[in-house]
Write a protein that holds these residues in place. Structure first.
Motif, PDB file in Angstrom:
ATOM      1  N   GLU A  16      20.812 -20.249 -33.151  1.00 26.34           N
ATOM      2  CA  GLU A  16      19.600 -20.251 -32.320  1.00 26.34           C
ATOM      3  C   GLU A  16      18.342 -20.027 -33.154  1.00 26.34           C
ATOM      4  OE1 GLU A  16      20.154 -17.383 -29.223  1.00 26.34           O
ATOM      5  OE2 GLU A  16      21.969 -18.368 -28.494  1.00 26.34           O
ATOM      6  N   GLY A  17      18.525 -19.699 -34.442  1.00 26.06           N
ATOM      7  CA  GLY A  17      17.393 -19.475 -35.325  1.00 26.06           C
ATOM      8  C   GLY A  17      16.770 -18.112 -35.158  1.00 26.06           C
ATOM      9  N   LEU A  18      17.533 -17.121 -34.736  1.00 25.71           N
ATOM     10  CA  LEU A  18      16.996 -15.793 -34.461  1.00 25.71           C
ATOM     11  C   LEU A  18      17.392 -14.749 -35.494  1.00 25.71           C
ATOM     12  CD1 LEU A  18      17.736 -15.763 -30.613  1.00 25.71           C
ATOM     13  CD2 LEU A  18      15.567 -16.278 -31.749  1.00 25.71           C
ATOM     14  N   THR A  19      18.112 -15.112 -36.543  1.00 24.45           N
ATOM     15  CA  THR A  19      18.579 -14.115 -37.498  1.00 24.45           C
ATOM     16  C   THR A  19      17.500 -13.758 -38.509  1.00 24.45           C
ATOM     17  OG1 THR A  19      19.485 -15.883 -38.846  1.00 24.45           O
ATOM     18  CG2 THR A  19      21.015 -14.770 -37.365  1.00 24.45           C
ATOM     19  N   GLU A  20      17.594 -12.549 -38.979  1.00 23.69           N
ATOM     20  CA  GLU A  20      16.738 -12.081 -40.068  1.00 23.69           C
ATOM     21  C   GLU A  20      17.444 -12.397 -41.385  1.00 23.69           C
ATOM     22  OE1 GLU A  20      13.726 -10.626 -39.690  1.00 23.69           O
ATOM     23  OE2 GLU A  20      13.906 -10.937 -37.539  1.00 23.69           O
ATOM     24  N   PRO A  21      16.742 -12.383 -42.492  1.00 26.26           N
ATOM     25  CA  PRO A  21      17.397 -12.668 -43.782  1.00 26.26           C
ATOM     26  C   PRO A  21      18.566 -11.718 -44.084  1.00 26.26           C
ATOM     27  CG  PRO A  21      15.019 -12.764 -44.051  1.00 26.26           C
ATOM     28  CD  PRO A  21      15.280 -12.285 -42.661  1.00 26.26           C
ATOM     29  N   GLN A  22      18.441 -10.440 -43.687  1.00 26.41           N
ATOM     30  CA  GLN A  22      19.527  -9.494 -43.930  1.00 26.41           C
ATOM     31  C   GLN A  22      20.764  -9.872 -43.117  1.00 26.41           C
ATOM     32  OE1 GLN A  22      16.535  -8.558 -42.668  1.00 26.41           O
ATOM     33  NE2 GLN A  22      15.529  -7.512 -44.376  1.00 26.41           N
ATOM     34  N   GLU A  23      20.542 -10.348 -41.883  1.00 23.40           N
ATOM     35  CA  GLU A  23      21.660 -10.751 -41.029  1.00 23.40           C
ATOM     36  C   GLU A  23      22.332 -12.011 -41.578  1.00 23.40           C
ATOM     37  OE1 GLU A  23      20.448  -9.226 -36.587  1.00 23.40           O
ATOM     38  OE2 GLU A  23      19.477 -11.046 -37.364  1.00 23.40           O
ATOM     39  N   GLU A  24      21.557 -12.917 -42.130  1.00 21.20           N
ATOM     40  CA  GLU A  24      22.133 -14.114 -42.731  1.00 21.20           C
ATOM     41  C   GLU A  24      22.991 -13.751 -43.937  1.00 21.20           C
ATOM     42  OE1 GLU A  24      19.261 -17.187 -43.555  1.00 21.20           O
ATOM     43  OE2 GLU A  24      18.357 -16.978 -41.562  1.00 21.20           O
ATOM     44  N   GLN A  25      22.506 -12.829 -44.748  1.00 19.84           N
ATOM     45  CA  GLN A  25      23.288 -12.372 -45.898  1.00 19.84           C
ATOM     46  C   GLN A  25      24.592 -11.715 -45.437  1.00 19.84           C
ATOM     47  OE1 GLN A  25      22.776 -12.994 -49.078  1.00 19.84           O
ATOM     48  NE2 GLN A  25      20.936 -14.157 -48.536  1.00 19.84           N
ATOM     49  N   GLU A  26      24.500 -10.902 -44.375  1.00 23.21           N
ATOM     50  CA  GLU A  26      25.705 -10.255 -43.839  1.00 23.21           C
ATOM     51  C   GLU A  26      26.698 -11.301 -43.328  1.00 23.21           C
ATOM     52  OE1 GLU A  26      27.090  -7.115 -40.342  1.00 23.21           O
ATOM     53  OE2 GLU A  26      24.962  -7.594 -40.572  1.00 23.21           O
ATOM     54  N   LEU A  27      26.192 -12.316 -42.633  1.00 24.71           N
ATOM     55  CA  LEU A  27      27.048 -13.383 -42.122  1.00 24.71           C
ATOM     56  C   LEU A  27      27.730 -14.122 -43.274  1.00 24.71           C
ATOM     57  CD1 LEU A  27      28.095 -15.080 -39.765  1.00 24.71           C
ATOM     58  CD2 LEU A  27      26.018 -16.445 -39.922  1.00 24.71           C
ATOM     59  N   LYS A  28      27.007 -14.434 -44.325  1.00 28.42           N
ATOM     60  CA  LYS A  28      27.604 -15.101 -45.486  1.00 28.42           C
ATOM     61  C   LYS A  28      28.677 -14.224 -46.127  1.00 28.42           C
ATOM     62  CE  LYS A  28      23.404 -17.600 -46.658  1.00 28.42           C
ATOM     63  NZ  LYS A  28      22.281 -17.689 -47.599  1.00 28.42           N
ATOM     64  N   ARG A  29      28.360 -12.928 -46.246  1.00 29.20           N
ATOM     65  CA  ARG A  29      29.308 -11.995 -46.859  1.00 29.20           C
ATOM     66  C   ARG A  29      30.578 -11.883 -46.020  1.00 29.20           C
ATOM     67  NH1 ARG A  29      30.177  -6.994 -45.742  1.00 29.20           N
ATOM     68  NH2 ARG A  29      28.266  -6.747 -44.555  1.00 29.20           N
ATOM     69  N   LEU A  30      30.416 -11.757 -44.683  1.00 26.13           N
ATOM     70  CA  LEU A  30      31.577 -11.634 -43.806  1.00 26.13           C
ATOM     71  C   LEU A  30      32.428 -12.905 -43.810  1.00 26.13           C
ATOM     72  CD1 LEU A  30      30.023  -9.768 -40.730  1.00 26.13           C
ATOM     73  CD2 LEU A  30      31.654  -8.840 -42.384  1.00 26.13           C
ATOM     74  N   LEU A  31      31.779 -14.060 -43.811  1.00 29.89           N
ATOM     75  CA  LEU A  31      32.524 -15.324 -43.816  1.00 29.89           C
ATOM     76  C   LEU A  31      33.283 -15.518 -45.128  1.00 29.89           C
ATOM     77  CD1 LEU A  31      30.005 -17.750 -42.106  1.00 29.89           C
ATOM     78  CD2 LEU A  31      32.197 -17.014 -41.203  1.00 29.89           C
ATOM     79  N   SER A  32      32.687 -15.112 -46.235  1.00 30.36           N
ATOM     80  CA  SER A  32      33.371 -15.271 -47.519  1.00 30.36           C
ATOM     81  C   SER A  32      34.498 -14.256 -47.686  1.00 30.36           C
ATOM     82  CB  SER A  32      32.380 -15.169 -48.670  1.00 30.36           C
ATOM     83  OG  SER A  32      31.792 -13.892 -48.704  1.00 30.36           O
ATOM     84  N   ALA A  33      34.420 -13.096 -47.003  1.00 32.50           N
ATOM     85  CA  ALA A  33      35.452 -12.065 -47.121  1.00 32.50           C
ATOM     86  C   ALA A  33      36.711 -12.421 -46.323  1.00 32.50           C
ATOM     87  CB  ALA A  33      34.909 -10.713 -46.644  1.00 32.50           C
ATOM     88  N   GLU A  34      36.574 -13.195 -45.267  1.00 36.47           N
ATOM     89  CA  GLU A  34      37.723 -13.549 -44.434  1.00 36.47           C
ATOM     90  C   GLU A  34      38.529 -14.655 -45.099  1.00 36.47           C
ATOM     91  OE1 GLU A  34      38.793 -12.158 -41.627  1.00 36.47           O
ATOM     92  OE2 GLU A  34      37.145 -10.724 -41.612  1.00 36.47           O
ATOM     93  N   GLU A  35      39.860 -14.501 -45.064  1.00 38.44           N
ATOM     94  CA  GLU A  35      40.737 -15.509 -45.651  1.00 38.44           C
ATOM     95  C   GLU A  35      41.035 -16.635 -44.667  1.00 38.44           C
ATOM     96  OE1 GLU A  35      44.185 -13.708 -47.310  1.00 38.44           O
ATOM     97  OE2 GLU A  35      43.026 -12.328 -48.525  1.00 38.44           O
ATOM     98  N   GLU A  36      41.317 -16.304 -43.437  1.00 38.69           N
ATOM     99  CA  GLU A  36      41.632 -17.292 -42.404  1.00 38.69           C
ATOM    100  C   GLU A  36      40.497 -17.330 -41.391  1.00 38.69           C
ATOM    101  OE1 GLU A  36      44.213 -19.443 -42.011  1.00 38.69           O
ATOM    102  OE2 GLU A  36      44.834 -18.821 -44.026  1.00 38.69           O
ATOM    103  N   LEU A  37      39.868 -18.479 -41.270  1.00 36.46           N
ATOM    104  CA  LEU A  37      38.774 -18.638 -40.319  1.00 36.46           C
ATOM    105  C   LEU A  37      39.139 -19.735 -39.332  1.00 36.46           C
ATOM    106  CD1 LEU A  37      35.689 -18.657 -42.704  1.00 36.46           C
ATOM    107  CD2 LEU A  37      36.265 -16.870 -41.095  1.00 36.46           C
ATOM    108  N   PRO A  38      38.701 -19.585 -38.069  1.00 35.67           N
ATOM    109  CA  PRO A  38      38.883 -20.686 -37.138  1.00 35.67           C
ATOM    110  C   PRO A  38      38.055 -21.889 -37.597  1.00 35.67           C
ATOM    111  CG  PRO A  38      38.302 -18.664 -35.973  1.00 35.67           C
ATOM    112  CD  PRO A  38      38.179 -18.390 -37.425  1.00 35.67           C
TER     113      PRO A  38
END
Length: 139
Positions: A16-38
């Motif tokens: 939706e374009g509502l994230t802050e830069p810190q939230e985007e970094q957190e999202l990238k970090r969480l996605l890279s940490a997960e081994e199995e993603l839908p």
């Protein structure tokens, strides 16, 4: 997936374009940490990784803004071309014709000599001269 709720929340805010830069970094970090993603989150992880790589790319040096020396080089070529055109025009303008035949300027001597129009007049002159020669020799 232990952080699926947080990832989906951040992903929805990101789309939706509502994230802050810190939230985007957190999202990238969480996605890279997960081994199995839908499947939907895999495509989001790929997109975020690609955007990050695009952000790190630099333009090649030849696509940078033109420098003063490249502008000066362009002007030098333009001035040289203008000088060549001016010289060609001046030389063509200052040509003097070899002769005129029927009011038309002839620049090539071979073309002038090949023209038979002016020879008829010379033939009449030659006949006149022959007549005078006979008069002089008969006296």
């Amino acid at each position: 997936m232990k952080h699926e709720v947080r990832i989906r929340t951040l992903a929805a805010r990101y789309e939706e374009g509502l994230t802050e830069p810190q939230e985007e970094q957190e999202l990238k970090r969480l996605l890279s940490a997960e081994e199995e993603l839908p499947r939907d989150l895999k495509s989001l992880a790929l997109m975020l990784g690609g955007l990050e790589e695009l952000g790190e790319e630099l333009l090649p040096a030849r696509l940078d803004r033109p420098t003063a020396s490249s502008r000066r080089t362009w002007w030098q070529w333009a001035m040289a071309a203008a000088a060549v055109v001016a010289i060609a025009l001046i030389v063509d303008y200052q040509r003097t014709p070899y002769c005129y035949i029927d009011g038309i300027a002839i620049y090539d001597p071979e073309e002038a000599l090949a023209s038979t129009d002016c020879l008829a007049q010379l033939e009449q002159l030659d006949q006149s001269m022959a007549f005078f020669d006979t008069l002089i020799t008969n006296d």
